[in-house]
Design a protein around this motif. Sequence first.
Motif, PDB file in Angstrom:
ATOM      1  N   ARG A   2       0.871  -1.209   0.021  1.00  0.00           N
ATOM      2  CA  ARG A   2      -0.015  -0.058   0.101  1.00  0.00           C
ATOM      3  C   ARG A   2       0.935   1.285  -0.148  1.00  0.00           C
ATOM      4  O   ARG A   2       0.649   2.093  -0.788  1.00  0.00           O
ATOM      5  CB  ARG A   2      -0.925   0.002   1.150  1.00  0.00           C
ATOM      6  CG  ARG A   2      -1.881   1.241   1.285  1.00  0.00           C
ATOM      7  CD  ARG A   2      -2.960   1.146   2.423  1.00  0.00           C
ATOM      8  NE  ARG A   2      -3.691  -0.156   2.278  1.00  0.00           N
ATOM      9  CZ  ARG A   2      -3.784  -1.178   2.993  1.00  0.00           C
ATOM     10  NH1 ARG A   2      -2.881  -1.233   3.930  1.00  0.00           N
ATOM     11  NH2 ARG A   2      -4.680  -2.225   2.785  1.00  0.00           N
ATOM     12  N   HIS A   3       1.973   1.254   0.838  1.00  0.00           N
ATOM     13  CA  HIS A   3       2.756   2.221   0.794  1.00  0.00           C
ATOM     14  C   HIS A   3       3.630   2.466  -0.402  1.00  0.00           C
ATOM     15  O   HIS A   3       3.762   3.792  -0.802  1.00  0.00           O
ATOM     16  CB  HIS A   3       3.826   2.347   2.007  1.00  0.00           C
ATOM     17  CG  HIS A   3       2.889   2.478   3.437  1.00  0.00           C
ATOM     18  ND1 HIS A   3       2.433   3.582   3.599  1.00  0.00           N
ATOM     19  CD2 HIS A   3       2.889   1.354   4.398  1.00  0.00           C
ATOM     20  CE1 HIS A   3       1.715   3.161   5.065  1.00  0.00           C
ATOM     21  NE2 HIS A   3       2.101   1.916   5.328  1.00  0.00           N
ATOM     22  N   ALA A   4       4.069   1.477  -1.041  1.00  0.00           N
ATOM     23  CA  ALA A   4       4.751   1.612  -2.222  1.00  0.00           C
ATOM     24  C   ALA A   4       3.775   2.027  -3.303  1.00  0.00           C
ATOM     25  O   ALA A   4       4.386   2.811  -4.176  1.00  0.00           O
ATOM     26  CB  ALA A   4       5.302   0.136  -2.663  1.00  0.00           C
ATOM     27  N   GLN A   6       1.200   3.989  -2.981  1.00  0.00           N
ATOM     28  CA  GLN A   6       0.991   5.440  -2.700  1.00  0.00           C
ATOM     29  C   GLN A   6       2.254   6.141  -3.413  1.00  0.00           C
ATOM     30  O   GLN A   6       1.929   7.274  -3.856  1.00  0.00           O
ATOM     31  CB  GLN A   6       0.575   5.650  -1.393  1.00  0.00           C
ATOM     32  CG  GLN A   6      -0.537   5.205  -0.741  1.00  0.00           C
ATOM     33  CD  GLN A   6      -0.721   5.467   0.660  1.00  0.00           C
ATOM     34  OE1 GLN A   6       0.316   5.625   1.444  1.00  0.00           O
ATOM     35  NE2 GLN A   6      -1.917   5.077   0.991  1.00  0.00           N
ATOM     36  N   ASP A   7       3.342   5.698  -2.844  1.00  0.00           N
ATOM     37  CA  ASP A   7       4.643   6.580  -3.225  1.00  0.00           C
ATOM     38  C   ASP A   7       4.640   6.612  -4.809  1.00  0.00           C
ATOM     39  O   ASP A   7       5.043   7.880  -5.378  1.00  0.00           O
ATOM     40  CB  ASP A   7       5.805   5.562  -2.643  1.00  0.00           C
ATOM     41  CG  ASP A   7       6.903   6.600  -2.774  1.00  0.00           C
ATOM     42  OD1 ASP A   7       6.885   7.828  -2.628  1.00  0.00           O
ATOM     43  OD2 ASP A   7       8.095   6.144  -2.808  1.00  0.00           O
ATOM     44  N   LYS A  10       2.085   9.063  -6.351  1.00  0.00           N
ATOM     45  CA  LYS A  10       2.165  10.439  -5.894  1.00  0.00           C
ATOM     46  C   LYS A  10       3.446  10.998  -7.014  1.00  0.00           C
ATOM     47  O   LYS A  10       3.180  12.201  -7.367  1.00  0.00           O
ATOM     48  CB  LYS A  10       3.069  10.578  -4.508  1.00  0.00           C
ATOM     49  CG  LYS A  10       3.244  12.116  -4.159  1.00  0.00           C
ATOM     50  CD  LYS A  10       3.742  11.904  -2.377  1.00  0.00           C
ATOM     51  CE  LYS A  10       3.778  13.189  -2.044  1.00  0.00           C
ATOM     52  NZ  LYS A  10       4.071  13.089  -0.828  1.00  0.00           N
ATOM     53  N   TYR A  41      -4.367   3.706  -7.477  1.00  0.00           N
ATOM     54  CA  TYR A  41      -3.771   2.453  -7.160  1.00  0.00           C
ATOM     55  C   TYR A  41      -4.867   1.419  -6.621  1.00  0.00           C
ATOM     56  O   TYR A  41      -5.593   1.928  -5.811  1.00  0.00           O
ATOM     57  CB  TYR A  41      -2.644   2.612  -6.480  1.00  0.00           C
ATOM     58  CG  TYR A  41      -2.641   2.628  -4.931  1.00  0.00           C
ATOM     59  CD1 TYR A  41      -2.446   1.867  -4.165  1.00  0.00           C
ATOM     60  CD2 TYR A  41      -3.044   4.320  -4.498  1.00  0.00           C
ATOM     61  CE1 TYR A  41      -2.779   2.064  -2.742  1.00  0.00           C
ATOM     62  CE2 TYR A  41      -3.343   4.486  -3.235  1.00  0.00           C
ATOM     63  CZ  TYR A  41      -3.272   3.333  -2.331  1.00  0.00           C
ATOM     64  OH  TYR A  41      -3.454   3.632  -0.952  1.00  0.00           O
ATOM     65  N   ARG A 108      11.499   5.999  -8.512  1.00  0.00           N
ATOM     66  CA  ARG A 108      11.282   5.666  -6.856  1.00  0.00           C
ATOM     67  C   ARG A 108      11.641   3.990  -6.755  1.00  0.00           C
ATOM     68  O   ARG A 108      11.359   3.606  -5.551  1.00  0.00           O
ATOM     69  CB  ARG A 108       9.658   5.518  -6.579  1.00  0.00           C
ATOM     70  CG  ARG A 108       9.268   7.147  -6.932  1.00  0.00           C
ATOM     71  CD  ARG A 108       9.890   8.144  -5.947  1.00  0.00           C
ATOM     72  NE  ARG A 108       9.718   7.923  -4.752  1.00  0.00           N
ATOM     73  CZ  ARG A 108      10.093   8.500  -3.470  1.00  0.00           C
ATOM     74  NH1 ARG A 108      10.917   9.394  -4.164  1.00  0.00           N
ATOM     75  NH2 ARG A 108       9.815   8.285  -2.416  1.00  0.00           N
ATOM     76  N   THR A 111      13.570   3.316  -3.365  1.00  0.00           N
ATOM     77  CA  THR A 111      12.547   3.671  -2.192  1.00  0.00           C
ATOM     78  C   THR A 111      11.513   2.451  -2.073  1.00  0.00           C
ATOM     79  O   THR A 111      11.173   1.921  -1.098  1.00  0.00           O
ATOM     80  CB  THR A 111      11.932   4.892  -2.186  1.00  0.00           C
ATOM     81  OG1 THR A 111      12.883   5.663  -2.542  1.00  0.00           O
ATOM     82  CG2 THR A 111      11.114   5.339  -1.345  1.00  0.00           C
ATOM     83  N   VAL A 112      10.853   1.767  -3.219  1.00  0.00           N
ATOM     84  CA  VAL A 112       9.939   1.084  -3.303  1.00  0.00           C
ATOM     85  C   VAL A 112      10.499  -0.270  -2.782  1.00  0.00           C
ATOM     86  O   VAL A 112       9.890  -1.118  -1.878  1.00  0.00           O
ATOM     87  CB  VAL A 112       9.305   0.723  -4.354  1.00  0.00           C
ATOM     88  CG1 VAL A 112       8.384  -0.577  -4.563  1.00  0.00           C
ATOM     89  CG2 VAL A 112       8.498   1.952  -4.584  1.00  0.00           C
ATOM     90  N   THR A 115      11.124  -0.103   1.059  1.00  0.00           N
ATOM     91  CA  THR A 115      10.109  -0.270   1.583  1.00  0.00           C
ATOM     92  C   THR A 115       9.457  -1.665   1.802  1.00  0.00           C
ATOM     93  O   THR A 115       9.009  -2.141   2.874  1.00  0.00           O
ATOM     94  CB  THR A 115       8.886   0.546   1.235  1.00  0.00           C
ATOM     95  OG1 THR A 115       9.304   1.908   1.113  1.00  0.00           O
ATOM     96  CG2 THR A 115       7.597   0.548   1.908  1.00  0.00           C
ATOM     97  N   SER A 119       9.407  -4.090   5.233  1.00  0.00           N
ATOM     98  CA  SER A 119       8.087  -4.870   5.649  1.00  0.00           C
ATOM     99  C   SER A 119       8.169  -6.232   5.869  1.00  0.00           C
ATOM    100  O   SER A 119       7.491  -6.757   6.818  1.00  0.00           O
ATOM    101  CB  SER A 119       7.065  -4.352   4.591  1.00  0.00           C
ATOM    102  OG  SER A 119       6.712  -3.010   4.579  1.00  0.00           O
TER     103      SER A 119
END
Length: 129
Positions: A2-4, A6-7, A10, A41, A108, A111-112, A115, A119
Amino acid sequence: MRHAGQDVRKAARALIASKVRSSAGENPGKQTGKLYRSLGYKVSRSGFMAVIEHKKIAGMKDFYWAYLYYGVRRGAKRRKDHKKQQANGSGWRIAPRNNYIVDALDARRTTVQRTIADSVKRALKPKLR
């Protein structure tokens, strides 16, 4: 995931947020904001996959992000039988634009990956006996 998701969404929205008119091979510009708002997403049910895609929102007549990605030939008529459009050689009416979602993912990527690795590391707990 979910965070990946969203990133990356964005970052993709940031690529199409400029109010400059785009040309062939560039990222689409923002005129009405419908393309910007339609980018979303979705995380799979299992949670192991995130999909960044466009959804048709209120006020959209056609899926025009496909027209921006694939382009439209001058003089092309809309086909009802879903077969490939014949090229008539008269050039592009709308030239294909850049794939900004892939560019956002490439920008990204580290960063993905970080992340997701963090996790998984937090989720795996050693069993002590």
